[in-house]
Design a protein around this motif. Structure first.
Motif, PDB file in Angstrom:
ATOM      1  N   ARG A 136      -3.959   8.040  -2.587  1.00 31.14           N
ATOM      2  CA  ARG A 136      -2.752   7.567  -1.903  1.00 31.14           C
ATOM      3  C   ARG A 136      -1.752   8.710  -1.729  1.00 31.14           C
ATOM      4  O   ARG A 136      -1.121   8.838  -0.665  1.00 31.14           O
ATOM      5  N   LEU A 169      -7.693  -2.134  -1.134  1.00 28.22           N
ATOM      6  CA  LEU A 169      -6.533  -1.365  -1.578  1.00 28.22           C
ATOM      7  C   LEU A 169      -6.622  -1.044  -3.067  1.00 28.22           C
ATOM      8  O   LEU A 169      -6.230   0.050  -3.503  1.00 28.22           O
ATOM      9  N   TYR A 178       0.806  -1.211   0.000  1.00 23.72           N
ATOM     10  CA  TYR A 178       0.000   0.000   0.000  1.00 23.72           C
ATOM     11  C   TYR A 178       0.843   1.267   0.000  1.00 23.72           C
ATOM     12  O   TYR A 178       0.321   2.376  -0.162  1.00 23.72           O
ATOM     13  N   CYS A 179       2.167   1.112   0.158  1.00 21.20           N
ATOM     14  CA  CYS A 179       3.040   2.286   0.201  1.00 21.20           C
ATOM     15  C   CYS A 179       4.482   1.834  -0.012  1.00 21.20           C
ATOM     16  O   CYS A 179       4.873   0.764   0.468  1.00 21.20           O
ATOM     17  N   ASN A 208      -6.988  -6.662   0.065  1.00 17.92           N
ATOM     18  CA  ASN A 208      -6.441  -6.411  -1.262  1.00 17.92           C
ATOM     19  C   ASN A 208      -7.467  -5.737  -2.172  1.00 17.92           C
ATOM     20  O   ASN A 208      -7.143  -4.815  -2.928  1.00 17.92           O
TER      21      ASN A 208
END
Length: 277
Positions: free
Chosen positions: A180, A172, A53-54, A169
């Motif tokens: 984001r 996300l 996610y990052c 998932n």
């Protein structure tokens, strides 16, 4: 996590604690996931991982008032570098550099205290380090060297709960790139880019000799927006590129503002180089 909680209509509860203790609780199934971790083979025995996610990179930090003489990975030999206990990525990263003396510490304040007491030459940190230092007005340190490998943060979910992994998932995947970016910027994602001075560049013996002479290179600057601007100071796309190259290889550039037109400047460079190099 808050965005996923709202999107999936769940009721997530946070448990605070020190990283090594939380990792052990996940292993023993006393908690359900780690909210910030990276994929690690040692954890696969007791955890599954979501998609990333990052992503970010980590740095070697040093004291601003004590030159550590660290400009490239070669300079890490014999240096005492702190990493956080339980952070498998940091430990492995330091182990990949021969000659580094790795020093484990538990908390961020223990790291700060050790650095201020000159018990270490540097420590490993990243985006979280920048955020906490700015929040707490800790101004003693600066990032000086970047680790090559990028870190991809994931959620580590306790083993044998694949449904939760799949649900997260899907959540996300529905968080857009723009959202984001907004989330990261909310927490001050403005870490400078620090590079290994010799990363990925093979120099010949002649090039190394030339750099060793510490030349000053004279460069003609005219007005040719957006590539070159003479006023208020030399700037523009070409100047930015030249400054980046000169910084990386440690030589000086002198920007020369003269009335010579282009044709005369070309003749000067082709001839005796009276004005430009």
């Amino acid at each position: 996590v808050a965005r996923l909680d709202a999107m999936l209509d769940t009721q997530m509860v946070f448990e605070l604690g020190k990283w090594p203790e939380l990792a052990e609780k996940l292993k023993e199934r006393r908690i359900d996931w780690l909210s910030s971790s990276s994929v690690n083979e040692e954890r696969r025995a007791f955890a599954d991982f979501t998609e990333s996610y990052c992503s970010f990179q980590k740095f070697i930090y040093v004291r601003k008032d004590v030159p550590a003489q660290i400009r490239s990975s070669d300079d890490l030999i014999g240096k005492r570098i702190i990493y956080q206990i339980g952070n498998l990525w940091e430990k492995k990263a330091l182990d990949s550099y021969p000659g580094v003396i790795s020093i484990p510490k538990t908390t961020r304040m223990e790291i700060v205290d050790a650095m201020l007491a000159s018990e270490a030459d540097g420590f490993v940190g990243g985006f979280d380090t920048e955020y906490k230092f700015k929040r707490d007005a800790i101004l003693y340190f600066k990032p000086i060297l970047t680790f090559k490998e990028e870190i991809h943060l994931v959620f580590s979910i306790r083993k044998y709960w694949p449904e939760l992994v799949s649900i997260l998932n899907k959540g996300l995947q529905h968080i857009s790139t723009e959202e984001r970016l907004r989330i990261r910027r909310r927490y001050g994602d403005d870490i400078p880019i620090i590079v290994d001075a010799r990363d990925g560049i093979a120099l010949t013996d002649d090039e190394k000799t030339w750099l060793g002479k510490q030349h000053t290179v004279r460069v003609r600057v005219s007005d040719w927006p957006p590539y070159l601007f003479k006023q208020p100071v030399p700037s523009g796309i070409a100047v930015d590129y030249l400054n980046a190259i000169a910084k990386r290889f440690s030589f000086r550039i002198e920007y020369v503002l003269t009335p010579l037109d282009w044709a005369a400047a070309v003749q000067d460079v082709m001839g005796n180089r009276q004005h430009y190099d």
